[in-house]
Design a protein around this motif. Structure first.
Motif, PDB file in Angstrom:
ATOM      1  N   ALA A  88      42.738  34.475  38.702  1.00  0.00           N
ATOM      2  CA  ALA A  88      42.271  35.884  37.966  1.00  0.00           C
ATOM      3  C   ALA A  88      41.097  36.371  36.774  1.00  0.00           C
ATOM      4  CB  ALA A  88      42.793  36.546  37.823  1.00  0.00           C
ATOM      5  N   ALA A  89      39.998  36.214  38.247  1.00  0.00           N
ATOM      6  CA  ALA A  89      39.134  36.699  37.850  1.00  0.00           C
ATOM      7  C   ALA A  89      39.155  38.197  36.890  1.00  0.00           C
ATOM      8  CB  ALA A  89      37.505  37.117  39.257  1.00  0.00           C
ATOM      9  N   VAL A  90      38.221  38.242  36.101  1.00  0.00           N
ATOM     10  CA  VAL A  90      38.926  38.798  34.738  1.00  0.00           C
ATOM     11  C   VAL A  90      37.572  40.149  33.714  1.00  0.00           C
ATOM     12  CG1 VAL A  90      41.645  38.834  34.362  1.00  0.00           C
ATOM     13  CG2 VAL A  90      39.734  38.164  32.684  1.00  0.00           C
ATOM     14  N   GLY A  91      37.208  41.493  34.024  1.00  0.00           N
ATOM     15  CA  GLY A  91      36.433  41.503  32.716  1.00  0.00           C
ATOM     16  C   GLY A  91      37.306  41.135  31.198  1.00  0.00           C
ATOM     17  N   SER A  92      36.166  41.895  30.216  1.00  0.00           N
ATOM     18  CA  SER A  92      37.061  41.122  29.516  1.00  0.00           C
ATOM     19  C   SER A  92      36.256  42.193  27.799  1.00  0.00           C
ATOM     20  CB  SER A  92      35.793  40.232  28.431  1.00  0.00           C
ATOM     21  OG  SER A  92      36.407  40.215  26.814  1.00  0.00           O
ATOM     22  N   ARG A 168      38.546  50.173  42.941  1.00  0.00           N
ATOM     23  CA  ARG A 168      37.604  50.499  41.770  1.00  0.00           C
ATOM     24  C   ARG A 168      37.710  50.069  40.932  1.00  0.00           C
ATOM     25  NH1 ARG A 168      38.488  53.986  37.406  1.00  0.00           N
ATOM     26  NH2 ARG A 168      40.080  55.475  37.848  1.00  0.00           N
ATOM     27  N   PHE A 169      35.938  49.687  39.817  1.00  0.00           N
ATOM     28  CA  PHE A 169      35.838  49.283  38.532  1.00  0.00           C
ATOM     29  C   PHE A 169      36.486  49.833  37.470  1.00  0.00           C
ATOM     30  CE2 PHE A 169      32.674  46.208  40.211  1.00  0.00           C
ATOM     31  CZ  PHE A 169      33.632  45.057  40.334  1.00  0.00           C
ATOM     32  N   GLU A 170      36.257  49.951  36.643  1.00  0.00           N
ATOM     33  CA  GLU A 170      36.954  51.622  35.419  1.00  0.00           C
ATOM     34  C   GLU A 170      35.403  52.117  34.940  1.00  0.00           C
ATOM     35  OE1 GLU A 170      38.032  47.872  34.958  1.00  0.00           O
ATOM     36  OE2 GLU A 170      39.171  48.114  35.834  1.00  0.00           O
ATOM     37  N   THR A 171      36.230  53.632  34.369  1.00  0.00           N
ATOM     38  CA  THR A 171      35.721  54.451  33.652  1.00  0.00           C
ATOM     39  C   THR A 171      35.178  53.083  32.074  1.00  0.00           C
ATOM     40  OG1 THR A 171      36.573  55.290  32.781  1.00  0.00           O
ATOM     41  CG2 THR A 171      35.797  56.279  34.485  1.00  0.00           C
ATOM     42  N   LEU A 185      41.571  41.448  28.609  1.00  0.00           N
ATOM     43  CA  LEU A 185      41.245  41.728  30.044  1.00  0.00           C
ATOM     44  C   LEU A 185      41.384  43.024  30.696  1.00  0.00           C
ATOM     45  CD1 LEU A 185      41.828  37.887  29.925  1.00  0.00           C
ATOM     46  CD2 LEU A 185      40.242  38.758  28.744  1.00  0.00           C
ATOM     47  N   VAL A 186      40.737  42.616  31.228  1.00  0.00           N
ATOM     48  CA  VAL A 186      40.723  43.705  32.403  1.00  0.00           C
ATOM     49  C   VAL A 186      41.227  43.378  33.663  1.00  0.00           C
ATOM     50  CG1 VAL A 186      38.754  44.867  32.418  1.00  0.00           C
ATOM     51  CG2 VAL A 186      40.153  46.304  33.514  1.00  0.00           C
ATOM     52  N   GLY A 187      42.004  43.930  35.484  1.00  0.00           N
ATOM     53  CA  GLY A 187      42.159  42.877  35.890  1.00  0.00           C
ATOM     54  C   GLY A 187      42.956  44.270  36.662  1.00  0.00           C
ATOM     55  N   MET A 188      43.070  43.773  38.197  1.00  0.00           N
ATOM     56  CA  MET A 188      43.887  44.866  39.163  1.00  0.00           C
ATOM     57  C   MET A 188      44.696  43.661  40.162  1.00  0.00           C
ATOM     58  SD  MET A 188      40.793  45.985  41.196  1.00  0.00           S
ATOM     59  CE  MET A 188      38.682  46.629  40.213  1.00  0.00           C
ATOM     60  N   THR A 189      45.250  43.018  39.434  1.00  0.00           N
ATOM     61  CA  THR A 189      45.909  41.484  40.264  1.00  0.00           C
ATOM     62  C   THR A 189      47.262  41.453  39.936  1.00  0.00           C
ATOM     63  OG1 THR A 189      45.343  40.138  40.655  1.00  0.00           O
ATOM     64  CG2 THR A 189      44.217  41.192  42.713  1.00  0.00           C
ATOM     65  N   VAL A 210      37.414  34.887  32.546  1.00  0.00           N
ATOM     66  CA  VAL A 210      36.228  36.150  32.376  1.00  0.00           C
ATOM     67  C   VAL A 210      35.009  36.284  32.773  1.00  0.00           C
ATOM     68  CG1 VAL A 210      34.611  37.589  30.467  1.00  0.00           C
ATOM     69  CG2 VAL A 210      36.806  36.657  29.846  1.00  0.00           C
ATOM     70  N   THR A 211      34.698  37.080  34.079  1.00  0.00           N
ATOM     71  CA  THR A 211      33.132  37.108  35.066  1.00  0.00           C
ATOM     72  C   THR A 211      32.709  37.882  34.848  1.00  0.00           C
ATOM     73  OG1 THR A 211      34.974  38.672  36.298  1.00  0.00           O
ATOM     74  CG2 THR A 211      34.695  35.935  36.885  1.00  0.00           C
ATOM     75  N   ASN A 212      33.122  38.978  33.510  1.00  0.00           N
ATOM     76  CA  ASN A 212      32.203  39.918  33.125  1.00  0.00           C
ATOM     77  C   ASN A 212      32.450  40.682  31.993  1.00  0.00           C
ATOM     78  OD1 ASN A 212      34.431  41.062  35.445  1.00  0.00           O
ATOM     79  ND2 ASN A 212      33.498  43.166  34.265  1.00  0.00           N
ATOM     80  N   PHE A 213      31.685  41.451  31.716  1.00  0.00           N
ATOM     81  CA  PHE A 213      32.416  42.467  29.578  1.00  0.00           C
ATOM     82  C   PHE A 213      32.450  43.656  30.867  1.00  0.00           C
ATOM     83  CE2 PHE A 213      29.990  39.006  27.734  1.00  0.00           C
ATOM     84  CZ  PHE A 213      31.061  38.837  26.724  1.00  0.00           C
TER      85      PHE A 213
HETATM   86  N1  HPA Z   1      37.512  45.376  36.053  1.00  0.00           N
HETATM   87  C1  HPA Z   1      39.029  44.797  36.367  1.00  0.00           C
HETATM   88  N2  HPA Z   1      39.048  43.515  38.031  1.00  0.00           N
HETATM   89  C2  HPA Z   1      38.170  43.514  37.432  1.00  0.00           C
HETATM   90  C3  HPA Z   1      37.097  43.251  36.391  1.00  0.00           C
HETATM   91  C4  HPA Z   1      36.302  44.338  35.743  1.00  0.00           C
HETATM   92  O1  HPA Z   1      35.717  45.075  35.289  1.00  0.00           O
HETATM   93  N3  HPA Z   1      36.413  41.974  36.776  1.00  0.00           N
HETATM   94  C5  HPA Z   1      36.591  41.246  37.475  1.00  0.00           C
HETATM   95  N4  HPA Z   1      37.966  41.856  37.487  1.00  0.00           N
END
Ligand code: HPA
Length: 269
Positions: A88-92, A168-171, A185-189, A210-213
């Protein structure tokens, strides 16, 4: 090659992981489930036959809220899978979890809105209330952590995953709230995938990368491009982690996850 009946390990590839690059003799298979057909690949690794499903489709064409989670997990169960390794790709949200780090998620908080997270909706299948005190398989998590440290990865043994509905990404306000709730962490799946795996009595471990903050933690607007870029930079590490973990998995070993519905007479397919 082992027949499909012998498949005991499944990989669900997330964003950036569309190809079972570690497998030999790969072939495409389709199987029917009560939720629709599932197309997956089967291949060999170290004498083990492994099924691979790219969660978003092989061309990233399935949005997180439209993934047929029930069909995917049902298909895994049907072909005999007892352990799933998911990526899973996630934001930190948590600064010590940095770009490119691996996190072995051990808890989630569900902020999805529109997903069915059970195989048991009454009728013939009845209703179950599955225990999620430890939602992710501890034994898989331990193995992944040992291997990850051995091969020198930046890897965290625990983390709380906030699952949003997406796509969508989060606010930044949402992210600030999630951080106050204890999310890392935040992700969608991950939800409902992890929940369905537990109902199906399959061990399930997530390798989050972690692919992004997350929005607002990073001063810049988020782009999908940066997610993919970091994911691609880390493919080799992910491959090493998967390969060395799979080598160490005893496919016949029993686990509490595989008895999650004992109280209900077990999961029925
Ligand atoms: N938010 C939600 N899902 C994600 C993110 C994120 O920042 N990065 C990768 N998947």
């Amino acid at each position: 090659m082992a027949g499909d009946k012998m498949i005991k390990i499944g990989i669900i590839g997330g964003t950036g992981v569309y190809d079972p690059k570690i497998l030999d003799h790969v072939h495409q298979v389709e199987t029917m489930t009560p939720y629709g057909a599932v197309s997956y690949k089967v291949g060999d690794f170290e004498g083990k036959s492994i099924a691979f499903i790219p969660r978003h489709g092989s061309k990233h064409s399935i949005a997180p809220h439209l993934i047929n989670y029930r069909a995917n997990i049902w298909a895994m169960k049907k072909i005999g899978v007892r352990r799933i390794l998911a990526t899973a790709a996630v934001g930190s949200l948590h600064l010590p979890m940095k770009l490119g780090d691996f996190v072995l998620v051990d808890q989630f908080i569900d902020f999805t809105k529109n997903r069915i997270s059970t195989f048991h909706e009454g009728g013939k299948r009845g209703v179950v209330h599955v225990d999620l005190t430890n939602p992710y398989c501890d034994s898989l998590r331990d193995k992944l952590l040992t291997v990850g440290k051995d091969i020198g990865l930046e890897i965290h043994g625990r983390g709380t995953y906030i699952c949003t509905e997406g796509p969508r990404f989060e606010t930044p306000a949402e992210i600030a709230m999630f951080a106050k709730f204890g999310g890392h962490l935040v992700g969608m799946t991950n939800v409902p995938e992890v929940v369905l795996a537990r109902e199906a009595e399959i061990c399930y471990g997530t390798i989050a990368m972690v692919t992004n903050f997350a929005a607002g933690v990073s001063p810049n607007p988020l782009t999908y491009g940066e997610v993919i870029k970091i994911m691609n930079q880390n493919t080799e590490n992910l491959k090493m982690l998967l390969m060395n973990t799979i080598k160490n998995i005893d496919i016949e070993a029993d686990c509490n996850c595989q008895h999650a519905l004992a109280e209900y007479g077990g999961f029925k397919i």
